[in-house]
Write a protein that holds these residues in place. Structure first.
Motif, mmCIF file in Angstrom:
data_model
loop_
_atom_site.group_PDB
_atom_site.id
_atom_site.type_symbol
_atom_site.label_atom_id
_atom_site.label_comp_id
_atom_site.label_asym_id
_atom_site.label_seq_id
_atom_site.Cartn_x
_atom_site.Cartn_y
_atom_site.Cartn_z
ATOM 1 N N VAL A 102 0.765 -1.233 -0.114
ATOM 2 C CA VAL A 102 -0.113 0.214 0.189
ATOM 3 C C VAL A 102 1.018 1.247 -0.043
ATOM 4 C CG1 VAL A 102 -1.817 1.415 1.298
ATOM 5 C CG2 VAL A 102 -1.888 -1.219 1.404
ATOM 6 N N ILE A 103 0.756 2.179 -0.907
ATOM 7 C CA ILE A 103 1.658 3.250 -1.012
ATOM 8 C C ILE A 103 0.680 4.494 -1.520
ATOM 9 C CG2 ILE A 103 2.105 2.817 -3.553
ATOM 10 C CD1 ILE A 103 4.492 4.191 -0.579
ATOM 11 N N ASP A 104 0.885 5.705 -0.918
ATOM 12 C CA ASP A 104 -0.038 7.038 -1.790
ATOM 13 C C ASP A 104 0.288 6.939 -3.201
ATOM 14 O OD1 ASP A 104 -1.008 7.503 0.780
ATOM 15 O OD2 ASP A 104 -0.220 9.488 0.623
ATOM 16 N N ASN A 105 1.619 7.219 -3.628
ATOM 17 C CA ASN A 105 1.915 7.396 -5.050
ATOM 18 C C ASN A 105 2.918 6.200 -5.459
ATOM 19 O OD1 ASN A 105 0.690 10.104 -5.475
ATOM 20 N ND2 ASN A 105 2.133 10.289 -3.506
ATOM 21 N N VAL A 106 2.669 5.519 -6.699
ATOM 22 C CA VAL A 106 3.585 4.656 -7.244
ATOM 23 C C VAL A 106 4.830 5.242 -7.826
ATOM 24 C CG1 VAL A 106 3.613 2.570 -9.011
ATOM 25 C CG2 VAL A 106 1.649 2.880 -7.370
ATOM 26 N N LEU A 107 4.372 6.385 -8.574
ATOM 27 C CA LEU A 107 5.684 6.694 -9.241
ATOM 28 C C LEU A 107 5.444 8.646 -8.995
ATOM 29 C CD1 LEU A 107 8.335 7.298 -11.132
ATOM 30 C CD2 LEU A 107 6.732 7.173 -13.201
ATOM 31 N N THR A 108 6.216 9.015 -8.760
ATOM 32 C CA THR A 108 6.089 10.615 -8.580
ATOM 33 C C THR A 108 7.376 11.451 -9.252
ATOM 34 O OG1 THR A 108 4.934 10.676 -6.365
ATOM 35 C CG2 THR A 108 6.093 12.709 -6.853
ATOM 36 N N VAL A 109 7.388 12.237 -10.009
ATOM 37 C CA VAL A 109 8.153 12.926 -10.783
ATOM 38 C C VAL A 109 7.675 14.304 -10.670
ATOM 39 C CG1 VAL A 109 9.598 13.239 -12.856
ATOM 40 C CG2 VAL A 109 8.797 11.020 -12.304
ATOM 41 N N ARG A 110 8.382 15.235 -10.132
ATOM 42 C CA ARG A 110 7.773 16.719 -9.802
ATOM 43 C C ARG A 110 9.028 17.521 -9.362
ATOM 44 N NH1 ARG A 110 2.402 16.280 -9.804
ATOM 45 N NH2 ARG A 110 2.179 18.720 -9.313
ATOM 46 N N PRO A 111 8.949 18.685 -9.933
ATOM 47 C CA PRO A 111 9.900 19.664 -9.439
ATOM 48 C C PRO A 111 10.198 19.907 -8.016
ATOM 49 C CG PRO A 111 8.497 20.713 -11.233
ATOM 50 C CD PRO A 111 7.857 19.517 -10.743
ATOM 51 N N TRP A 112 11.347 19.829 -7.652
ATOM 52 C CA TRP A 112 11.679 20.129 -6.215
ATOM 53 C C TRP A 112 12.407 21.423 -6.122
ATOM 54 C CZ3 TRP A 112 10.322 17.321 -1.841
ATOM 55 C CH2 TRP A 112 11.020 17.598 -0.455
#
Length: 422
Positions: free
Chosen positions: A339-349
């Protein structure tokens, strides 16, 4: 152990790294040296160190120096709780923490005198860790005991400072990491429990051939959140195996560092992480199971496989920092359940963004990223923000994704020319 856990930990062929190069047999050897094979054992209670609540930094450092001068051996902590400030292990001096033993860090930052060290993607004067080693080839830290950072006081102080100054950085609240190992080869950390770090839990910098085996790393998210207590920070390292560990921290679990800043890719102190395998692990809560960034310039041949995650924010998280040139390539995440919130996250940091006077923003790249055989319940499947002016994404592959998602997010990305889905 459940049948599902046994299946996750079943051995597999060595195979190849994501770019097709073979995985070295070194990765298949998860043996740990016997206590008797590491030299003379020096039990700390035989040398004036007591489990009485007093601080024994000076005595412990004197014993370490004595063992090193004698040609090496093992510093062994028996059952009991031993309080200390920062200590520096020397080459040839190993650390054994017996069952029932606790090495507990002082919660007074005055017991961690500032020194030149590596932290948050830069080399600078900052506070050392509780346990430090530099140039300690062959180091072994092992046992069934606990290394405790005693972080509660620093966590409370951090949140109080953040309330007073929301722009304060992670380093502004003066605190110590738990373990820092630099410039060392053939390091083994096995069996111990690392808990309650004030700052990062285990920080590896410019190390090669490191094995972290059967280690449990914990910091709480309630009732007081333990801020920036990453489990394992891999910083300019090659050939790292993290196996059969339990990781549960109030920040990223395994996070790849390597430098930050507009010219980070040209600085000798920075560099790539290569050939990192994380396998057969279980995860409690964390912000990222495998995180690339935010202080990272190049990661290649990274594998996360056969893991079970019970809760957390992100399975694979690519932090794309707009003030730092980044290259994330040949990363495989496979055979995951949970169980996870987001499987793949790609976003500016953009935390603490600083172009350091550079007039053009460097464009980063992430390519040959593969996720396959993922069976997860999630809030968002593909939490991906496209931003071609900041970073270019290509050759993403998604295979046998069995997701139960509340929101598919940017599902179009998974079937776009940048990606393939089967």
């Amino acid at each position: 152990m459940t049948s599902a856990s046994k299946a996750l930990q079943a051995p597999s062929a060595l195979g190849t790294f994501p770019d097709g190069t073979p995985v070295s047999p070194w990765f298949s050897d998860d043996s740990v040296p016997l206590l008797s094979a590491l030299g003379t054992v020096y039990t700390v209670t035989d040398y004036g160190v007591c489990a009485d609540g007093a601080l024994y930094t000076r005595e412990l450092q004197a014993l370490i120096d004595r063992v090193a001068q004698a040609g090496g051996g093992v510093l062994s902590f028996p059952c009991g709780t031993f309080l200390t400030g920062a200590i520096w292990l020397k080459k040839g001096v190993h650390l054994h923490v017996a069952r029932g033993a606790v090495i507990k860090g002082s919660d007074d930052i005055a017991d961690y005198p500032p020194c030149m060290t590596r932290i948050e993607g830069e080399s600078c004067v900052y506070f050392p860790a509780l346990i430090n080693a530099d140039g300690a080839d062959g180091l072994t830290i092992f046992g069934e005991g606990t290394i405790d950072g005693n972080g509660l006081r620093s966590w409370k102080a951090f949140w109080l400072r953040r309330q007073w100054n929301p722009a304060c950085t992670n380093k502004d609240e003066q605190r110590a990491r738990l373990i820092y190992i630099a410039n060392s080869r053939d390091v083994t950390i096995s069996g111990v429990r690392l808990q309650n770090a004030q700052f990062w839990s285990l920080h590896l910098y410019k190390c090669a051939r490191v094995k972290v085996l059967d280690v449990s790393i914990f910091s709480p998210r309630e009732p007081v959140k333990a801020p920036s207590t990453d489990a394992i920070d891999v910083d300019v390292c090659s050939d790292v195996l993290i196996k059969r560990c339990h990781l549960e921290v109030n920040d990223d679990a395994v996070v790849l560092k390597g430098g930050k800043g507009a010219y980070a890719d040209t600085a000798a102190e920075n560099g790539a992480n290569e050939r990192v395998i994380v396998e057969d692990c279980t995860y409690g809560f964390c912000h990222g199971c495998l995180t690339l960034g935010s202080e990272s310039v190049h990661n290649r041949n990274i594998m996360l496989r056969r893991i079970q995650v019970n809760t957390g924010f992100n399975l694979l998280w690519l932090k794309m920092r707009p003030d730092t040139p980044q290259l994330y390539e040949y990363v495989t995440v496979e055979d995951i359940t949970g169980v996870i919130d987001n499987v793949l996250t790609v976003r500016p940091w953009t935390q603490f963004f600083n172009l350091q006077g550079r007039t053009d923003k460097p464009v980063s790249k992430a390519h040959h990223i593969t996720m396959r055989r993922i069976t997860c319940t999630c809030r968002t499947a593909y939490n991906v923000e496209l931003n071609d002016q900041q970073y270019l994404l290509s050759d993403f592959a998604f295979e046998d994704m069995r997701l139960t998602a509340q929101d598919w997010g940017n599902a179009a990305f998974a079937t776009s020319p940048r990606s393939t889905t089967t």
